[in-house]
Design an enzyme around this catalytic site. Sequence first.
Site, PDB file in Angstrom:
ATOM      1  N   LYS A 273       1.232  -1.104  -0.449  1.00 45.28           N
ATOM      2  CA  LYS A 273      -0.092  -0.053  -0.110  1.00 45.28           C
ATOM      3  C   LYS A 273       0.748   1.223   0.271  1.00 45.28           C
ATOM      4  CE  LYS A 273      -3.639  -2.118   2.744  1.00 45.28           C
ATOM      5  NZ  LYS A 273      -5.048  -1.670   1.719  1.00 45.28           N
ATOM      6  N   ARG A 347     -10.119 -11.525   1.667  1.00 48.50           N
ATOM      7  CA  ARG A 347     -11.138 -12.556   1.139  1.00 48.50           C
ATOM      8  C   ARG A 347     -10.601 -13.613   0.527  1.00 48.50           C
ATOM      9  NH1 ARG A 347     -11.421  -8.912  -4.526  1.00 48.50           N
ATOM     10  NH2 ARG A 347     -11.462  -7.637  -2.814  1.00 48.50           N
TER      11      ARG A 347
HETATM   12  N1  BES Z   1      -7.261  -3.663   4.571  1.00 46.30           N
HETATM   13  C1  BES Z   1      -8.423  -2.974   2.958  1.00 46.30           C
HETATM   14  C2  BES Z   1      -9.778  -1.926   3.035  1.00 46.30           C
HETATM   15  C3  BES Z   1      -9.556  -1.499   2.958  1.00 46.30           C
HETATM   16  C4  BES Z   1      -9.208  -0.143   3.090  1.00 46.30           C
HETATM   17  C5  BES Z   1     -10.409  -0.672   4.698  1.00 46.30           C
HETATM   18  C6  BES Z   1      -9.356   1.635   3.500  1.00 46.30           C
HETATM   19  C7  BES Z   1     -10.911   0.667   4.782  1.00 46.30           C
HETATM   20  C8  BES Z   1      -9.825   1.643   4.218  1.00 46.30           C
HETATM   21  C9  BES Z   1      -8.384  -4.312   2.127  1.00 46.30           C
HETATM   22  O1  BES Z   1      -7.916  -5.470   2.415  1.00 46.30           O
HETATM   23  C10 BES Z   1      -8.088  -3.844   1.206  1.00 46.30           C
HETATM   24  O2  BES Z   1      -6.724  -3.858   0.265  1.00 46.30           O
HETATM   25  N2  BES Z   1      -8.717  -3.979  -0.233  1.00 46.30           N
HETATM   26  C11 BES Z   1      -8.560  -3.995  -1.860  1.00 46.30           C
HETATM   27  C12 BES Z   1      -8.732  -4.708  -2.752  1.00 46.30           C
HETATM   28  C13 BES Z   1      -8.666  -4.626  -3.604  1.00 46.30           C
HETATM   29  C14 BES Z   1      -7.452  -5.430  -4.057  1.00 46.30           C
HETATM   30  C15 BES Z   1      -9.242  -5.074  -4.719  1.00 46.30           C
HETATM   31  C16 BES Z   1      -8.783  -2.322  -1.910  1.00 46.30           C
HETATM   32  O3  BES Z   1      -9.809  -1.884  -1.435  1.00 46.30           O
HETATM   33  O4  BES Z   1      -8.304  -1.245  -1.841  1.00 46.30           O
HETATM   34 MN    MN Z   2      -5.740  -5.265   2.080  1.00 42.54          MN
END
Ligand code: BES
Ligand code: MN
Length: 513
Positions: A273, A347
């Site tokens: 990230k 997931r």
């Molecule tokens: N934990 C995150 C989702 C999230 C992001 C929750 C910001 C709250 C605030 C999750 O694991 C994630 O990174 N999801 C990705 C999925 C994507 C790579 C398909 C996302 O939402 O960007």
């Molecule tokens: Mn994630």
Amino acid sequence: MAQIKVEKAKIDQKQTSLLVIGVFENEQDFSQSKELDPSVLMYIKAAIDNKDFRGTFGSSILVYTLGKGPMQKILALGLGKREKFTDEMARICAGKAAQKAKELGTREFSILQFSNLDEGLIEAMTEGIALALYSFDRYKAQDKETQRVEEVTVLINSDSPRFQMIAERASHVAEAVNFARDLGNLPPNDCPPAHLASVALSLAAEYGMKARVIDRYELENMGMGGIVAVGKGSNNPPKLIILEYTGAAAADARPYLLVGKAVTFDTGGISLKPGDKMDEMKFDKCGGCDVLAILRAVASMKLAVNVVGIVPSVENMPSSTSYRPGDIVRMYNGKTVEVLNTDAEGRMILADALAYGIATYNPKAVIDMATLTGAAIIALGANVAALIGNNKQLTDRVRRMAEKAGERMWDLPLYDEFHEQIKSPFADIKNVGGRPGGAITAAAFLSNFVTNVPWVHMDIAGTAWTQDGTYERSYNPKGATGFGIRTLVKLLMEEEKPQQQQQQQQPASQSSP
Ligand code: BES
Ligand code: MN
Ligand code: ZN
């Protein structure tokens, strides 16, 4: 937590350092004012007549009684327009009162029922007070020394014990919410998966539940490829935490299965990230913390239901042992997943937990809670959780409970076409479906691991902690909110009611979850 009790109001006799009185907008005759010493009343009336205080929502004035009554001070608290007043506003106003009392440094205060007495009002006022008094101060030296509010009396115009019971139940639920907040707010260096596991074991010992923690090598042997893949990049090994509460009259009655995502820190892994706000990914464990808290609430109230909580917990880190984009992982139910983004880790771990939980416990319904997608925040904002499931009745029921609990949830459709987006050329499915409908494709992914049972997924990415776009609410201090707990405990409390009562609400022909 502060002790909150309900008492028949005798405000001309109630010895208290602070009495809180709700005043509706532009109403001169506020409740029970007759019982107050006229000379005390004079000050408040003067403020109202002078238009210094009109009772608008969120306003307040503090009056010193100077020996003219058994209370040292009176806080007149604006409730807004009477016709617009809801239980949620009662929750917010009661929270405001509690915050004021805390600011004033009082150990104890009393508060008059805001409006017509009913169970919803007392529940909301109790929750507002107990939740607003929460603070996460274990890492601060000074805050610990300040005076805490320890005792609150809600003064009502009835001596029916029913309201005492309502307040007691609401206190149990608020305690569970604050418990989840405490866990959720823990920094990631003090909360690896093993910590959550040990917390679950202590809960089980304290409340007489069955607990089991499955470690990394056993997970591998059991075929939980998703949890192992995400967990293997961290020195803090993954855990699968299971809590079982048996309260139903028939011990073998089919349980409710709750599954909660507990990523103790989500860096994104190899698909790292960006640095901005990455610290907030300590809250990526909130779904799991909420599930532990719900089990705690249910057990502390000894509800007559069976509930199983499953919390897959991992730390998602980049390292030489991490899973990678391109990896193909075999999951607990035998399906293969092509990993295209290691940041779609939630997931992966939920999939194994769902498949295992359903196969092992034959639940009557399954609900999972997860901070799963940024897309859920794009879709509904930071104050509404997304519900996505395979059974309209169950989804509607959760939404109805959410409305009662003052938590906002809305459903998104899981049309068949969304499955197209997660087809993989190399494996059964892939773990990302692109930007469009990202919250739904995540649920479409999960549905591959749910067989033939009513299921609803709750995406709490926007609501699990206070973040950019969160509305101020007195009862939600900064940090983890415990969002979703009140709704699901309500659902389980409703389940507990005698069978006939439920059948009246639902057509008998359908098998209702
Ligand atoms: N934990 C995150 C989702 C999230 C992001 C929750 C910001 C709250 C605030 C999750 O694991 C994630 O990174 N999801 C990705 C999925 C994507 C790579 C398909 C996302 O939402 O960007
Ligand atoms: Mn994630
Ligand atoms: Zn995550």
